[in-house]
Motif scaffolding. Sequence first.
Motif, PDB file in Angstrom:
ATOM      1  N   GLU A 272       0.796  -1.085  -0.201  1.00  0.00           N
ATOM      2  CA  GLU A 272       0.078  -0.029   0.063  1.00  0.00           C
ATOM      3  C   GLU A 272       0.884   1.282  -0.113  1.00  0.00           C
ATOM      4  O   GLU A 272       0.357   2.407   0.072  1.00  0.00           O
ATOM      5  CB  GLU A 272      -0.966   0.117   1.140  1.00  0.00           C
ATOM      6  CG  GLU A 272      -2.120  -1.000   1.141  1.00  0.00           C
ATOM      7  CD  GLU A 272      -3.137  -0.904   2.207  1.00  0.00           C
ATOM      8  OE1 GLU A 272      -2.962  -0.070   2.983  1.00  0.00           O
ATOM      9  OE2 GLU A 272      -3.964  -2.141   2.340  1.00  0.00           O
ATOM     10  N   SER A 273       2.098   1.071  -0.049  1.00  0.00           N
ATOM     11  CA  SER A 273       2.992   2.555  -0.231  1.00  0.00           C
ATOM     12  C   SER A 273       4.504   2.221  -0.669  1.00  0.00           C
ATOM     13  O   SER A 273       5.007   3.138  -1.356  1.00  0.00           O
ATOM     14  CB  SER A 273       3.343   2.590   1.522  1.00  0.00           C
ATOM     15  OG  SER A 273       4.029   3.868   1.491  1.00  0.00           O
ATOM     16  N   PHE A 274       4.961   0.993  -1.080  1.00  0.00           N
ATOM     17  CA  PHE A 274       6.094   0.832  -1.759  1.00  0.00           C
ATOM     18  C   PHE A 274       6.336   1.407  -3.079  1.00  0.00           C
ATOM     19  O   PHE A 274       6.967   2.128  -3.315  1.00  0.00           O
ATOM     20  CB  PHE A 274       6.632  -0.560  -1.762  1.00  0.00           C
ATOM     21  CG  PHE A 274       7.970  -0.956  -2.556  1.00  0.00           C
ATOM     22  CD1 PHE A 274       9.116  -0.692  -1.939  1.00  0.00           C
ATOM     23  CD2 PHE A 274       7.792  -1.567  -3.850  1.00  0.00           C
ATOM     24  CE1 PHE A 274      10.165  -0.671  -2.841  1.00  0.00           C
ATOM     25  CE2 PHE A 274       8.628  -1.753  -4.662  1.00  0.00           C
ATOM     26  CZ  PHE A 274       9.976  -1.418  -4.058  1.00  0.00           C
ATOM     27  N   PHE A 275       5.162   0.897  -3.824  1.00  0.00           N
ATOM     28  CA  PHE A 275       5.070   1.345  -5.381  1.00  0.00           C
ATOM     29  C   PHE A 275       4.857   2.781  -5.624  1.00  0.00           C
ATOM     30  O   PHE A 275       5.415   3.432  -6.462  1.00  0.00           O
ATOM     31  CB  PHE A 275       4.254   0.434  -6.203  1.00  0.00           C
ATOM     32  CG  PHE A 275       4.615  -1.019  -6.099  1.00  0.00           C
ATOM     33  CD1 PHE A 275       5.585  -1.384  -7.018  1.00  0.00           C
ATOM     34  CD2 PHE A 275       4.112  -2.096  -5.395  1.00  0.00           C
ATOM     35  CE1 PHE A 275       5.985  -2.825  -7.296  1.00  0.00           C
ATOM     36  CE2 PHE A 275       4.484  -3.160  -5.357  1.00  0.00           C
ATOM     37  CZ  PHE A 275       5.259  -3.856  -6.271  1.00  0.00           C
ATOM     38  N   HIS A 276       4.023   3.261  -4.668  1.00  0.00           N
ATOM     39  CA  HIS A 276       3.665   4.661  -4.726  1.00  0.00           C
ATOM     40  C   HIS A 276       4.891   5.449  -4.432  1.00  0.00           C
ATOM     41  O   HIS A 276       5.055   6.607  -5.082  1.00  0.00           O
ATOM     42  CB  HIS A 276       2.414   4.873  -3.592  1.00  0.00           C
ATOM     43  CG  HIS A 276       1.195   3.666  -3.752  1.00  0.00           C
ATOM     44  ND1 HIS A 276       1.634   2.382  -3.316  1.00  0.00           N
ATOM     45  CD2 HIS A 276      -0.066   3.904  -3.840  1.00  0.00           C
ATOM     46  CE1 HIS A 276       0.311   1.777  -3.392  1.00  0.00           C
ATOM     47  NE2 HIS A 276      -0.684   2.760  -3.524  1.00  0.00           N
ATOM     48  N   THR A 277       5.541   5.200  -3.439  1.00  0.00           N
ATOM     49  CA  THR A 277       6.524   5.973  -2.735  1.00  0.00           C
ATOM     50  C   THR A 277       7.661   6.004  -4.039  1.00  0.00           C
ATOM     51  O   THR A 277       8.351   6.966  -4.403  1.00  0.00           O
ATOM     52  CB  THR A 277       7.048   5.458  -1.594  1.00  0.00           C
ATOM     53  OG1 THR A 277       6.108   5.749  -0.676  1.00  0.00           O
ATOM     54  CG2 THR A 277       8.152   6.443  -1.189  1.00  0.00           C
TER      55      THR A 277
END
Length: 541
Positions: free
Chosen positions: A82-87
């Motif tokens: 829920e955050s790795f790819f986004h960041t």
Amino acid sequence: MPKHDFVLSRFIRKQGLDRLFLECDAHMWRLGDRRIPEGIAVDGGSDWFLLNRKFVEYVTFSTDDLVTKMKQFYSYTLLPAESFFHTVLENSPHCDTMVDNNLRITNWNRKLGCKCQYKHIVDWCGCSPNDFKPQDFHRFQTGWDGRARLLQPTSPIPLADSALSIPRAQQTARPTFFARKFEAVVSQEIIGQLDYYLYGNYPAGTPGLRSYWENVYDEPDGIHSLSDVALTLYHSFSRLGLRRAEASLHAPGESSCRYYPMGHPASVHLYFLADRFQGFLIKHHATNLAVSKLETLETWVMPKKVFKIASPPSDFGRLQFSEVGTDWDAKERLFRNFGGLLGPMDEPVGMQKWGKGPNVTVTVIWVDPVNIIAATYDILIESTAEFTHYKPPLNLPLRPGVWTVKILHHWVPVAETKFLVAPLTFSNRQPIKPEEALRLHNGPPRSAYMEQSFQSLNPVLSLPINPAQVEQARRNAASAGATLERWLDSLVGGMWTAMDICATGPSACPVMQTCSQTAWSSFSPDPKSELGAVKPDGRLR
């Protein structure tokens, strides 16, 4: 990428990004606090997204500092997806390829979905979406042209050139092709509503439209995949079906519909009709005694109604229903252990469903099969409460037999429900040995379910402890083999009904129906679940 209502500090806190996590022994352990890397714009949102090839190659093969450090940081994160790819995307050369929509709508109901229901597997309280139900259907029907955006986007989305698609807001005013969560054991009706909305109605007389079958065991799974409780009860259900066949199908003096059970159950399905649990369907093998040939049958067993309002009824009207089981799902408000299959080493939960009314306090009393009061406690029911549930800390093993849970208001009976603790005929998937049976089936040491004794309440509640009943329970606990099976089957027969039985293939029983011609069998027609070729317009039907 779709972002959760994005306030960075709150997002970091809710996601536990400032905490260190490690997964070990099927549990996610929180180890302590940590700092967010400096110079990084943290981003996050949905874990449902599309990635293009260039970004996938970048994340997979790049050795630059951003990717290397983010992989290390997110290796010890609670919800990295829920955050790795986004960041990484936000801070990478690919940041201008983001599309803020993942084409889906999610059924968030945080009042129900944030119940810390996963504390047994993770040191964290998170939130989970709810299943869609019929009352949620309007959410699919708002859109630019009055049709559900879930189904009818008016313009294409250039996803092939975008790195990631993940949405911010919960709405269908923009193209939405997917929705979650749907779960037929919770609501088949909402799936039928959407199906009708998309494709129109099925022809009159189409079978199986309101039915749902879910396989929970199949022979290739191996019996090692079953608990001893499940294996014990599935065998008993099979025998219950064979007794029904003998009692209702064969004529006096002939044996063409008499059977001897053979081997373990071959498959087990949950069966639902109109969103109500109808019981289990057990496929099993048996030898027809008239011709000494093996046949494959399917038995449908349904739980008997065990919730009963006190007679005469009290003037207390808030209680609507009560049930006992395990695996209570506070989010969907149901027991995931369908049918309430319980054994001596289980830890049952008592649930009550309430109507609105004034704040009240009720007393709940748990009574074992020989009238020993195992637990009693009070529950404050607030005016707006809809459900309450509690797991009393009972000492194990529980005495096998039919238990009773009584609910009283000012010590006046309101209602009661019953549940079965099944004696086990298997231990580690092998026939149980007499010494193991005695250990598991004799109740807790000194019949003390808790440190405190409630024996003084027996006269108040008119629950005498009968010495003959206690002695019979002791003899039952020492039983094994065929005697143990007879005891188990008598208990199961008191709580379950064999509704019907059918043959999956040829049968020497002349009146045995064929499973494919019934309305209930897992072999019966289910056109709504059949997938054909995709049509030129992209539709299934």
